[in-house]
Write a protein that holds these residues in place. Structure first.
Motif, short mmCIF file in Angstrom:
data_model
loop_
_atom_site.label_atom_id
_atom_site.label_comp_id
_atom_site.label_asym_id
_atom_site.label_seq_id
_atom_site.Cartn_x
_atom_site.Cartn_y
_atom_site.Cartn_z
N HIS A 58 1.95 2.48 -3.42
CA HIS A 58 0.95 2.96 -4.38
C HIS A 58 0.04 4.05 -3.83
O HIS A 58 -0.76 4.61 -4.57
CB HIS A 58 0.09 1.78 -4.87
CG HIS A 58 0.89 0.70 -5.53
ND1 HIS A 58 1.40 -0.38 -4.84
CD2 HIS A 58 1.29 0.54 -6.82
CE1 HIS A 58 2.06 -1.17 -5.68
NE2 HIS A 58 2.03 -0.62 -6.88
N ALA A 59 0.15 4.36 -2.54
CA ALA A 59 -0.72 5.38 -1.96
C ALA A 59 -0.26 6.78 -2.37
O ALA A 59 0.92 7.02 -2.64
CB ALA A 59 -0.70 5.24 -0.44
N ARG A 60 -1.24 7.69 -2.41
CA ARG A 60 -0.93 9.10 -2.70
C ARG A 60 -0.67 9.88 -1.42
O ARG A 60 0.32 10.61 -1.31
CB ARG A 60 -2.08 9.74 -3.47
CG ARG A 60 -2.29 9.18 -4.87
CD ARG A 60 -3.28 10.03 -5.63
NE ARG A 60 -3.51 9.53 -6.98
CZ ARG A 60 -4.49 8.72 -7.33
NH1 ARG A 60 -5.36 8.32 -6.38
NH2 ARG A 60 -4.63 8.29 -8.56
N GLU B 296 -11.92 -2.67 -4.72
CA GLU B 296 -11.76 -1.22 -4.69
C GLU B 296 -12.15 -0.67 -3.33
O GLU B 296 -13.18 -1.05 -2.76
CB GLU B 296 -12.62 -0.58 -5.78
CG GLU B 296 -12.41 0.93 -5.90
CD GLU B 296 -13.24 1.53 -7.03
OE1 GLU B 296 -13.20 2.77 -7.18
OE2 GLU B 296 -13.93 0.76 -7.74
N SER C 194 -5.90 -0.54 3.21
CA SER C 194 -6.33 0.19 2.01
C SER C 194 -5.41 1.37 1.76
O SER C 194 -4.71 1.85 2.65
CB SER C 194 -7.78 0.67 2.16
OG SER C 194 -7.90 1.54 3.27
N ASP C 195 -5.41 1.83 0.50
CA ASP C 195 -4.64 3.02 0.13
C ASP C 195 -5.52 3.89 -0.77
O ASP C 195 -6.60 3.48 -1.19
CB ASP C 195 -3.34 2.62 -0.57
CG ASP C 195 -3.58 1.85 -1.86
OD1 ASP C 195 -4.11 2.44 -2.82
OD2 ASP C 195 -3.26 0.62 -1.90
N ASP C 196 -5.06 5.09 -1.03
CA ASP C 196 -5.81 6.00 -1.90
C ASP C 196 -5.11 6.19 -3.25
O ASP C 196 -5.16 7.25 -3.86
CB ASP C 196 -6.00 7.36 -1.23
CG ASP C 196 -4.67 8.03 -0.88
OD1 ASP C 196 -3.62 7.36 -1.02
OD2 ASP C 196 -4.69 9.20 -0.47
N GLY C 197 -4.47 5.10 -3.70
CA GLY C 197 -3.77 5.16 -4.97
C GLY C 197 -4.68 4.85 -6.14
O GLY C 197 -5.91 5.05 -6.09
N GLY D 243 -5.42 1.90 -7.40
CA GLY D 243 -6.17 0.67 -7.29
C GLY D 243 -5.66 -0.41 -8.23
O GLY D 243 -4.70 -0.21 -8.99
N GLY E 209 -8.69 3.58 -4.75
CA GLY E 209 -7.49 2.84 -4.39
C GLY E 209 -7.81 1.37 -4.20
O GLY E 209 -8.87 0.88 -4.57
N ALA F 77 0.83 -1.21 0.00
CA ALA F 77 0.00 0.00 0.00
C ALA F 77 0.86 1.26 0.00
O ALA F 77 0.54 2.25 -0.67
CB ALA F 77 -0.92 -0.01 1.22
#
Length: 478
Positions: A384-386, A459, A405-408, A410, A464, A381
């Motif tokens: 790839h996360a922002r 998702e 989870s991440d906010d990238g 996906g 992400g 994560a």
């Protein structure tokens, strides 16, 4: 001989022949007994009928020599009075046994009162008085010689009480020649027919089992060829039937396919592992060689980074090898919330913020392996996360859920299973420079399955990727 009995075909033929032989013997015995009882019953009926016909002729006013006794060999007759004297017998009777009276010639009996001409005339004018016949049926086995011919008979014994003559016993024989002839013919037929029938059944069973086992022999031959050639791409022939042999062939091919896939996976794994190990080792060697020749040019930080990366890759490969070998996860009680807090507090290289939403939930398994799953998911994560990564734990029914989870960008839906394969990197962002060798998610899923759970990706609600580990809750303590 032992080798012959080791054949399934031979054992099936022998077993079928034995079963049929027992059945035929039982059936033959039943038929012979039934036939014998029937024929003896006919002889009994014949003898009893003859005896009663003779007994019904005896009246007070008729002389014994005037009785109409059966002639020839059909029904030899004896009439015995209460004193055991033979008073009448069939003509031409030469010998008899089985009646208790061996005499064949009647004794002279004094005429009873009334047995004179006047009585004969009176009897001709008046009605005859018949004797009283007994209802009892008694039979004796014996033999008789009539007119030079000796045969076995079944003698019926009938008692009759006649006025002026007293108690008389009539013996009449029913011939057993027909019974003996039929029984002899039936027994001869069975003795000849049974072996022939057994031979036919054995031959048919041998041919049928050979035909039925021909696909099995083809499967065995092909498996031997596969073993000799080590070519797992070959398959055994599948018969066009829906029986057990066809299912065996299909199962064998499925096993070969699974074995081939496993071998190919191992080959790819070894090739990929060699490739992944070659790069850091080559880089580290280059730096050390440059440092040895020009100490001022030695990149210590790069060498340390390559060494750490090599160490992590070796640890991942070692864990995968243990998982593939079937290592059990154990049954230690692990609180996923406490585990997440401890692991996250030890991380010093977070690229983005890690947020938590942790609720106490216990599972049974290996603390080290579960910690590796959490670390791999967070590392993935982070790459790839922002802006942030979220780690959460909760319960759903009988399941404990660890979500990362991440906010990238996906994971595309078409690639959501592909990411769990070993040495898979989907895009340019997943490069060696970012620290990923493509083993983290593969290890995480293997650990999840070893713990009786699952690892999936979908998702996230805010965009992400959302990875969810589901493991059965630990049973209540005690």
């Amino acid at each position: 001989m032992r080798r012959w009995f080791s054949s399934v075909r031979a054992r099936a033929t022998l077993g079928a022949s034995l079963v049929v032989a027992v059945a035929l013997v039982a059936a033959g015995a039943a038929v012979l007994l039934s036939l014998r009882f029937s024929l003896i019953g006919e002889a009994e009926a014949d003898a009893d009928s003859a005896a009663r016909r003779v007994a019904s002729q005896i009246t007070p006013n008729i002389a014994y020599d005037k009785l109409d006794l059966p002639e020839g060999e059909d029904n030899p007759v004896q009439i015995v009075d209460a004193d055991g004297r033979l008073v009448a017998a069939s003509e031409d009777l030469e010998r008899i046994s089985g009646t208790g009276i061996g005499a064949v010639k009647p004794e002279q009996v004094s005429p009873t009162p009334g047995d004179d001409d006047d009585d004969d005339e009176d009897s001709a004018e008046g009605s005859l008085e018949l004797g009283e016949l007994s209802d009892d049926k008694t039979f004796h086995d014996g033999s008789a010689t009539v007119d030079g011919e000796t045969e076995d008979y079944l003698f019926a014994e009938v008692e009759v009480n006649v006025e002026k003559k007293g108690d008389l016993t009539v013996y009449a024989g029913g011939s057993l020649e027909s019974e003996q002839s039929v029984m002899s013919t039936a027994l001869t037929s069975l003795l000849i027919g049974f072996p022939l029938l057994l031979a036919v059944i054995a031959v048919v069973t041998w041919l049928v089992t050979r035909r039925a086992l021909r696909p099995v022999d083809a499967i065995r031959s092909e498996m031997a060829a596969i073993t000799a050639s080590e070519d797992l791409a070959r398959r055994v022939p599948e018969p066009d039937t829906h029986d057990e042999v066809a299912r065996l062939a299909r199962t064998t091919n499925e096993t070969l396919a699974a074995l081939q896939a496993s071998v190919e996976r191992q080959r790819r794994f070894v090739a990929d592992a060699s490739h992944e190990l070659r790069s850091p080792i080559a880089s580290l060697r280059t730096q050390l060689e440059v440092g040895a020749a020009h100490p001022e040019l030695l990149d210590v930080d790069g060498a340390v980074e390559d060494t750490v990366r090599l160490q992590e890759l070796a640890a991942d490969l070692l864990l995968l090898a243990r998982l593939d070998a079937g290592e059990k996860p154990g049954a230690t009680r692990v609180d996923l919330a406490a585990l997440a807090r401890e692991e996250l507090s030890q991380r010093t290289r977070n690229r983005v913020e890690v947020r938590t939403d942790l609720r106490g939930v216990e599972v049974a398994g290996s603390r080290g392996q579960l910690a590796r799953v959490l670390g791999n998911l967070v590392n993935n994560a982070q790459r790839h996360a922002r802006t942030h990564v979220t780690v959460a734990t909760r319960t759903e029914g009988t399941w404990a859920v660890l979500a990362v989870s991440d906010d990238g960008a996906g994971v595309p839906e078409s690639e959501r299973e592909h990411v769990f394969e070993r040495f898979v990197r989907l895009d340019d962002a997943r490069t060696r420079d970012d620290g990923g060798a493509g083993l983290g998610l593969a290890i995480a899923r293997d650990v999840a399955e070893r713990h009786g759970g699952t690892l999936t990706v979908r998702e996230a609600p805010g965009g992400g990727a959302l990875f969810e580990l589901r493991v059965p809750l630990a049973p209540p303590a005690g």
